[in-house]
Every structure is written in C-alpha cells, then in structure tokens.
Motif scaffolding. Structure first.
Motif, PDB file in Angstrom:
ATOM      1  N   VAL A  35       0.840  -1.081  -0.158  1.00 30.07           N
ATOM      2  CA  VAL A  35       0.190  -0.100  -0.090  1.00 30.07           C
ATOM      3  C   VAL A  35       0.881   1.334  -0.024  1.00 30.07           C
ATOM      4  O   VAL A  35       1.744   1.431   0.893  1.00 30.07           O
ATOM      5  N   TYR A  36       0.845   1.984  -0.832  1.00 24.78           N
ATOM      6  CA  TYR A  36       1.709   3.225  -0.978  1.00 24.78           C
ATOM      7  C   TYR A  36       1.143   4.343  -0.185  1.00 24.78           C
ATOM      8  O   TYR A  36      -0.152   4.650  -0.459  1.00 24.78           O
ATOM      9  N   ILE A  37       1.852   4.806   0.722  1.00 25.11           N
ATOM     10  CA  ILE A  37       1.280   5.979   1.551  1.00 25.11           C
ATOM     11  C   ILE A  37       2.185   7.394   0.985  1.00 25.11           C
ATOM     12  O   ILE A  37       3.461   7.336   0.967  1.00 25.11           O
ATOM     13  N   SER A  38       1.496   8.274   0.893  1.00 25.51           N
ATOM     14  CA  SER A  38       2.107   9.570   0.094  1.00 25.51           C
ATOM     15  C   SER A  38       3.359   9.900   0.694  1.00 25.51           C
ATOM     16  O   SER A  38       4.131  10.234  -0.072  1.00 25.51           O
ATOM     17  N   GLY A  39       3.619  10.154   1.820  1.00 24.58           N
ATOM     18  CA  GLY A  39       4.858  10.666   2.450  1.00 24.58           C
ATOM     19  C   GLY A  39       6.100   9.875   2.642  1.00 24.58           C
ATOM     20  O   GLY A  39       7.002  10.073   2.835  1.00 24.58           O
ATOM     21  N   LYS A  40       5.607   8.407   2.334  1.00 20.52           N
ATOM     22  CA  LYS A  40       6.625   7.484   2.775  1.00 20.52           C
ATOM     23  C   LYS A  40       7.322   7.339   1.224  1.00 20.52           C
ATOM     24  O   LYS A  40       7.028   7.568   0.053  1.00 20.52           O
ATOM     25  N   SER A  41       8.943   6.810   1.254  1.00 14.63           N
ATOM     26  CA  SER A  41       9.578   6.323   0.039  1.00 14.63           C
ATOM     27  C   SER A  41       9.449   4.896  -0.182  1.00 14.63           C
ATOM     28  O   SER A  41       9.672   4.232   0.688  1.00 14.63           O
ATOM     29  N   TYR A  42       9.499   4.628  -1.464  1.00 16.13           N
ATOM     30  CA  TYR A  42       9.414   3.265  -2.141  1.00 16.13           C
ATOM     31  C   TYR A  42      10.433   3.312  -3.181  1.00 16.13           C
ATOM     32  O   TYR A  42      10.960   4.372  -3.740  1.00 16.13           O
ATOM     33  N   GLU A  43      11.069   2.029  -3.357  1.00 18.40           N
ATOM     34  CA  GLU A  43      11.994   1.705  -4.480  1.00 18.40           C
ATOM     35  C   GLU A  43      11.636   2.288  -5.809  1.00 18.40           C
ATOM     36  O   GLU A  43      10.509   2.145  -6.343  1.00 18.40           O
ATOM     37  N   ASP A  44      12.511   3.123  -6.504  1.00 17.31           N
ATOM     38  CA  ASP A  44      12.187   3.681  -7.743  1.00 17.31           C
ATOM     39  C   ASP A  44      12.044   2.345  -8.742  1.00 17.31           C
ATOM     40  O   ASP A  44      11.149   2.802  -9.605  1.00 17.31           O
ATOM     41  N   ASN A  45      12.659   1.338  -8.432  1.00 16.94           N
ATOM     42  CA  ASN A  45      12.536   0.304  -9.452  1.00 16.94           C
ATOM     43  C   ASN A  45      11.002  -0.370  -9.636  1.00 16.94           C
ATOM     44  O   ASN A  45      10.644  -0.804 -10.520  1.00 16.94           O
ATOM     45  N   GLU A  46      10.273  -0.157  -8.483  1.00 22.17           N
ATOM     46  CA  GLU A  46       8.966  -0.548  -8.589  1.00 22.17           C
ATOM     47  C   GLU A  46       8.071   0.524  -9.753  1.00 22.17           C
ATOM     48  O   GLU A  46       7.392  -0.004 -10.228  1.00 22.17           O
ATOM     49  N   LEU A  47       8.264   1.804  -9.541  1.00 26.84           N
ATOM     50  CA  LEU A  47       7.673   2.596 -10.416  1.00 26.84           C
ATOM     51  C   LEU A  47       8.249   2.327 -11.973  1.00 26.84           C
ATOM     52  O   LEU A  47       7.236   2.268 -12.931  1.00 26.84           O
ATOM     53  N   PHE A  48       9.572   2.079 -12.244  1.00 30.64           N
ATOM     54  CA  PHE A  48      10.045   1.791 -13.531  1.00 30.64           C
ATOM     55  C   PHE A  48       9.541   0.616 -14.070  1.00 30.64           C
ATOM     56  O   PHE A  48       9.170   0.343 -15.369  1.00 30.64           O
ATOM     57  N   ALA A  49       9.484  -0.401 -13.216  1.00 33.50           N
ATOM     58  CA  ALA A  49       8.935  -1.784 -13.704  1.00 33.50           C
ATOM     59  C   ALA A  49       7.422  -1.744 -14.022  1.00 33.50           C
ATOM     60  O   ALA A  49       7.101  -2.049 -15.369  1.00 33.50           O
ATOM     61  N   ILE A  50       6.629  -0.914 -13.340  1.00 33.71           N
ATOM     62  CA  ILE A  50       5.302  -0.754 -13.579  1.00 33.71           C
ATOM     63  C   ILE A  50       5.036   0.223 -15.037  1.00 33.71           C
ATOM     64  O   ILE A  50       4.421  -0.431 -15.691  1.00 33.71           O
ATOM     65  N   ALA A  51       5.831   1.149 -15.056  1.00 27.22           N
ATOM     66  CA  ALA A  51       5.694   1.893 -16.277  1.00 27.22           C
ATOM     67  C   ALA A  51       6.309   1.127 -17.475  1.00 27.22           C
ATOM     68  O   ALA A  51       5.468   1.145 -18.458  1.00 27.22           O
ATOM     69  N   SER A  52       7.152   0.246 -17.467  1.00 25.73           N
ATOM     70  CA  SER A  52       7.503  -0.496 -18.526  1.00 25.73           C
ATOM     71  C   SER A  52       6.883  -1.656 -18.751  1.00 25.73           C
ATOM     72  O   SER A  52       6.340  -1.670 -20.105  1.00 25.73           O
ATOM     73  N   ASP A  53       5.787  -2.083 -17.876  1.00 27.32           N
ATOM     74  CA  ASP A  53       4.992  -3.091 -18.373  1.00 27.32           C
ATOM     75  C   ASP A  53       3.720  -2.424 -18.928  1.00 27.32           C
ATOM     76  O   ASP A  53       2.875  -2.778 -19.794  1.00 27.32           O
ATOM     77  N   VAL A  54       3.279  -1.323 -18.467  1.00 28.01           N
ATOM     78  CA  VAL A  54       2.423  -0.485 -19.254  1.00 28.01           C
ATOM     79  C   VAL A  54       2.863  -0.064 -20.806  1.00 28.01           C
ATOM     80  O   VAL A  54       1.858  -0.265 -21.584  1.00 28.01           O
ATOM     81  N   ALA A  55       3.987   0.079 -20.865  1.00 27.49           N
ATOM     82  CA  ALA A  55       4.400   0.318 -22.252  1.00 27.49           C
ATOM     83  C   ALA A  55       4.236  -0.919 -23.053  1.00 27.49           C
ATOM     84  O   ALA A  55       3.926  -0.556 -24.323  1.00 27.49           O
ATOM     85  N   VAL A  56       4.599  -2.084 -22.487  1.00 26.62           N
ATOM     86  CA  VAL A  56       4.302  -3.234 -23.210  1.00 26.62           C
ATOM     87  C   VAL A  56       2.786  -3.341 -23.450  1.00 26.62           C
ATOM     88  O   VAL A  56       2.483  -3.974 -24.775  1.00 26.62           O
ATOM     89  N   LEU A  57       2.197  -3.403 -22.453  1.00 28.84           N
ATOM     90  CA  LEU A  57       0.574  -3.680 -22.624  1.00 28.84           C
ATOM     91  C   LEU A  57       0.118  -2.603 -23.724  1.00 28.84           C
ATOM     92  O   LEU A  57      -0.864  -3.038 -24.469  1.00 28.84           O
ATOM     93  N   LEU A  58       0.363  -1.345 -23.614  1.00 30.20           N
ATOM     94  CA  LEU A  58      -0.108  -0.645 -24.743  1.00 30.20           C
ATOM     95  C   LEU A  58       0.576  -0.487 -25.962  1.00 30.20           C
ATOM     96  O   LEU A  58       0.213   0.178 -27.117  1.00 30.20           O
ATOM     97  N   ASN A  59       1.680  -0.921 -26.256  1.00 30.82           N
ATOM     98  CA  ASN A  59       2.437  -1.073 -27.174  1.00 30.82           C
ATOM     99  C   ASN A  59       2.916   0.185 -27.802  1.00 30.82           C
ATOM    100  O   ASN A  59       2.713   0.411 -29.056  1.00 30.82           O
ATOM    101  N   ARG A 136      17.817  10.049 -11.844  1.00 29.50           N
ATOM    102  CA  ARG A 136      16.638   9.127 -12.313  1.00 29.50           C
ATOM    103  C   ARG A 136      16.309   9.270 -13.976  1.00 29.50           C
ATOM    104  O   ARG A 136      15.865   8.339 -14.340  1.00 29.50           O
ATOM    105  N   LYS A 137      16.686  10.386 -14.213  1.00 29.17           N
ATOM    106  CA  LYS A 137      16.670  10.740 -15.937  1.00 29.17           C
ATOM    107  C   LYS A 137      15.095  10.696 -16.128  1.00 29.17           C
ATOM    108  O   LYS A 137      14.659  10.076 -17.235  1.00 29.17           O
ATOM    109  N   LEU A 138      14.207  11.456 -15.331  1.00 30.51           N
ATOM    110  CA  LEU A 138      12.913  11.495 -15.732  1.00 30.51           C
ATOM    111  C   LEU A 138      12.593  12.805 -16.418  1.00 30.51           C
ATOM    112  O   LEU A 138      11.346  13.361 -16.094  1.00 30.51           O
ATOM    113  N   CYS A 139      13.383  13.100 -17.569  1.00 27.32           N
ATOM    114  CA  CYS A 139      13.090  14.409 -18.056  1.00 27.32           C
ATOM    115  C   CYS A 139      11.618  14.245 -18.904  1.00 27.32           C
ATOM    116  O   CYS A 139      11.031  15.160 -19.219  1.00 27.32           O
ATOM    117  N   PHE A 140      11.435  12.889 -19.539  1.00 23.98           N
ATOM    118  CA  PHE A 140      10.226  12.864 -20.136  1.00 23.98           C
ATOM    119  C   PHE A 140       8.904  12.990 -19.246  1.00 23.98           C
ATOM    120  O   PHE A 140       7.834  13.682 -19.678  1.00 23.98           O
TER     121      PHE A 140
END
Length: 181
Positions: A35-59, A136-140
């Motif tokens: 469960v993501y709590i707004s003020g807590k920190s989580y691993e960047d790789n979770e976000l990057f992995a989710i975004a990568s899967d969304v890209a594959v899902l949406l082609n 993080r190179k999140l310029c996009f």
C-alpha cells in the motif's frame, strides 16, 4: 520515490486500464500487500517496472508512457497541493518558481524527496529554457508535467528537448515556447 507519485500512477492506470490491471502490476512488481502511503519513500525500480509493463501492454514507447504520466501527474499533485499552486497566477510564473517555491514547499512537506535539479531562465517573453538534471533521468516526466501545467493555466506550449541525459549529456535542456493556439 515518494508514495504520492505511486498514488497518482494508480489513479491514472485505474482510470485508463481498470483496477484489475493495477492489481496485476502490483502483484508482479511490488512486495505482497503493498500500500503506497503518500509521504513514505519506495524503491524507484517499482515505478520503473510498472511503467515498463504499461508500455508493453499499450505497445507504445516507454518515454511516451512516462510523458503521459507526467501530464496526468500535474493535475494529481495540483489537486493535492492547492495552496502551492495558488501562489502562481500563470504558467510562466509557475515554471520560473519550480526551484525557489515548489521545491522549497516539497522539501517542507516530505522527508528526503530526492528532487531533480531544475533551473530556468527566460530569454524572451514567450520563451523559457529549463535545465533538468537527475540521476533518475525522468526528463520525459518533466515534459509531461509542463504540458499538464500549461493546460491547467490555459496556456498553449511547444517543447523542444534540445539536450538530453538519455543521449549522454549531463543534463537536459527543455526549450519551452509559449504559443497562442
């Protein structure tokens, strides 16, 4: 990455793809019962992995997913931090205030937010040059945030990404042109 970013990502994925897709992505890329709590920190790789899967899902290319998320993210953050957004009367004022106002407020509200380094200059009334740097190179995502901010203020913009960390540069330069429709 702060939980608030994951909260808005969840909002976007549920809105665009449905709760089942979000639950599948969580099951695949996050620890059980995450469960993501707004003020807590989580691993960047979770976000990057989710975004990568969304890209594959949406082609579609990952950078397009990240940019679309940035666009969606602006409204998600603005709705959660209305007092910060209320300090700016227009798009240019907001962009020019990223370092001195927005990042100062973020640092007050969140512990160790790991913000990018951003500086801006305005070579003319209709131009802003934004320099972005982050490990993080999140310029996009930054580009998307700018488009979301422009829409919030009813401002049309064009962005030319003239220098990019993804091409080996130490920082990115986003040349923003304010247009009139």
């Amino acid at each position: 990455m702060k939980g608030i970013i994951f909260n808005v990502l969840e909002d976007m994925i549920v809105e665009k793809c449905g709760m089942a897709v979000w639950n599948d992505l969580l099951a695949k890329h996050a620890p059980p019962d995450r469960v993501y709590i707004s003020g807590k920190s989580y691993e960047d790789n979770e976000l990057f992995a989710i975004a990568s899967d969304v890209a594959v899902l949406l082609n579609i290319p990952l950078q397009h997913v990240v940019k679309a998320f940035g666009d969606f993210l602006f409204q998600g953050l603005a709705s959660r931090h209305k007092d910060v957004i209320a300090q700016f009367s227009d798009f240019s004022e907001l962009v020019m205030g990223i370092h001195d106002v927005i990042h100062v407020e973020v640092n007050k509200q969140y512990v160790e937010p790991a913000l990018p380094t951003i500086s801006c200059r305005s070579p003319s009334a209709n131009q802003i040059e934004l320099t972005y740097s982050s490990p993080r190179k999140l310029c996009f995502c930054a580009e998307g945030l700018l488009f979301g901010a422009a829409r919030h203020y009813g401002q049309q913009i064009k962005i030319e990404h003239t220098v990019c960390m993804h091409n080996g540069a130490e920082h990115c330069i986003l040349d923003i042109e304010l247009t009139h429709g």
